[in-house]
Design a protein around this motif. Structure first.
Motif, short mmCIF file in Angstrom:
data_model
loop_
_atom_site.label_atom_id
_atom_site.label_comp_id
_atom_site.label_asym_id
_atom_site.label_seq_id
_atom_site.Cartn_x
_atom_site.Cartn_y
_atom_site.Cartn_z
N LEU A 119 -1.68 50.64 61.19
CA LEU A 119 -1.62 51.65 62.25
C LEU A 119 -0.80 51.14 63.44
O LEU A 119 -0.78 51.76 64.50
N SER A 120 -0.14 50.03 63.25
CA SER A 120 0.65 49.44 64.32
C SER A 120 1.85 50.31 64.67
O SER A 120 2.51 50.87 63.79
N THR A 121 2.13 50.43 65.94
CA THR A 121 3.30 51.19 66.39
C THR A 121 4.29 50.25 67.09
O THR A 121 5.12 50.69 67.87
N LYS A 122 4.15 48.96 66.77
CA LYS A 122 5.06 47.99 67.39
C LYS A 122 6.50 48.28 66.98
O LYS A 122 6.76 48.90 65.95
N LYS A 123 7.42 47.81 67.77
CA LYS A 123 8.83 48.09 67.53
C LYS A 123 9.26 47.63 66.15
O LYS A 123 8.99 46.50 65.74
N LYS A 124 9.94 48.51 65.42
CA LYS A 124 10.40 48.20 64.07
C LYS A 124 11.76 47.49 64.13
O LYS A 124 12.46 47.54 65.14
N PRO A 125 12.15 46.82 63.05
CA PRO A 125 13.46 46.17 63.01
C PRO A 125 14.58 47.20 63.21
O PRO A 125 14.39 48.38 62.97
N PRO A 126 15.76 46.75 63.67
CA PRO A 126 16.88 47.68 63.88
C PRO A 126 17.20 48.45 62.61
O PRO A 126 17.14 47.92 61.50
N MET A 127 17.56 49.73 62.79
CA MET A 127 17.89 50.58 61.65
C MET A 127 19.39 50.53 61.36
O MET A 127 20.20 50.39 62.28
N THR A 128 19.74 50.66 60.09
CA THR A 128 21.15 50.75 59.73
C THR A 128 21.68 52.11 60.17
O THR A 128 20.92 53.02 60.52
N GLY A 129 23.00 52.27 60.14
CA GLY A 129 23.60 53.53 60.57
C GLY A 129 23.09 54.74 59.81
O GLY A 129 22.82 55.79 60.39
N ARG A 130 22.94 54.56 58.50
CA ARG A 130 22.50 55.69 57.67
C ARG A 130 21.07 56.09 58.00
O ARG A 130 20.76 57.27 58.14
#
Length: 220
Positions: A119-130
């Motif tokens: 249930l964590s809403t911590k910042k996710k890793p950077p997303m790719t362009g797509r």
């Protein structure tokens, strides 16, 4: 070549390279299904911490933060299909394996046990362009990884069909929408919206059908 790679197709790793090549000449699906009648698995563990939109070698990662465990390889692959926005019927070897008695693809009758949900809403890793482009169709407020990841898979399926070109309002998702109202959302947290898909999280396949029914088909 087969839309997904999981429990049933993974058994190809147990045969010699020459046989692997022969499987491709035979069309993959039927040999994979028959292989699982003789090389049987009664416990499958799937790394679903960070999958990919469509390619097993990676390139467009989607964070889900979960490990899946199954006793039935057919059920496993059917569940993974639905998690990626596909129907099990779209993957021939799943249905062939079911016909051969390897297992059941009926996820609706499956007994699912959820432990230690993320249930964590911590910042996710950077997303790719797509992935970032697909995320632009969402309005995410404190969304859990599994729920947000499922929506990304669903949007990718809609994009493959050319349906995102017709326009789609931002789809609300996440714990930040609990008790709030709005137009369209997915997941239990958007239950008060005019149009909402129940689930915690809903399957990506169900999200595809929901968004097609509630928005795409009404705005063609």
């Amino acid at each position: 070549q087969t839309l997904i790679t999981c429990a049933l197709k993974n058994n190809k790793g147990l045969i010699p390279n020459a046989e692997k090549r022969r499987f491709h000449t035979l069309g993959l699906h039927r040999p994979i299904a028959h292989l699982n009648t003789v090389v049987r698995n009664d416990f499958i563990l799937v790394d679903n911490i960070c999958g990919d939109l469509d390619f097993e070698e990676g390139g467009n990662p989607v964070v889900m933060n979960r490990i899946l465990a199954f006793r039935d390889p057919v059920l496993c692959d059917a569940f993974v299909c639905e998690s990626m926005g596909h129907k099990p019927e779209e993957v021939d070897y799943i249905m062939l394996a079911q016909q051969l008695g390897v297992g059941s693809a009926d996820t609706a009758k499956a007994h699912m046990v959820y432990l230690n949900e993320d249930l964590s809403t911590k910042k996710k890793p950077p997303m790719t362009g797509r992935v970032k482009k697909l995320a632009s169709y969402t309005d995410s407020q404190d969304a859990c990884s599994a729920c947000f990841g499922s929506l990304i898979y669903a949007l990718d399926r809609l994009q493959e069909r050319g349906e995102l070109k017709k326009g789609l309002p931002p789809v609300a998702i996440g714990q930040g929408f609990r008790g709030k109202t709005g137009d369209i959302g997915v997941g239990h947290c958007t239950a008060c919206f005019s149009k909402s898909l129940e689930g915690c999280p809903p399957k990506a396949a169900d999200m595809v059908e929901f968004l097609e029914k509630e928005w795409v088909c009404k705005h063609m």
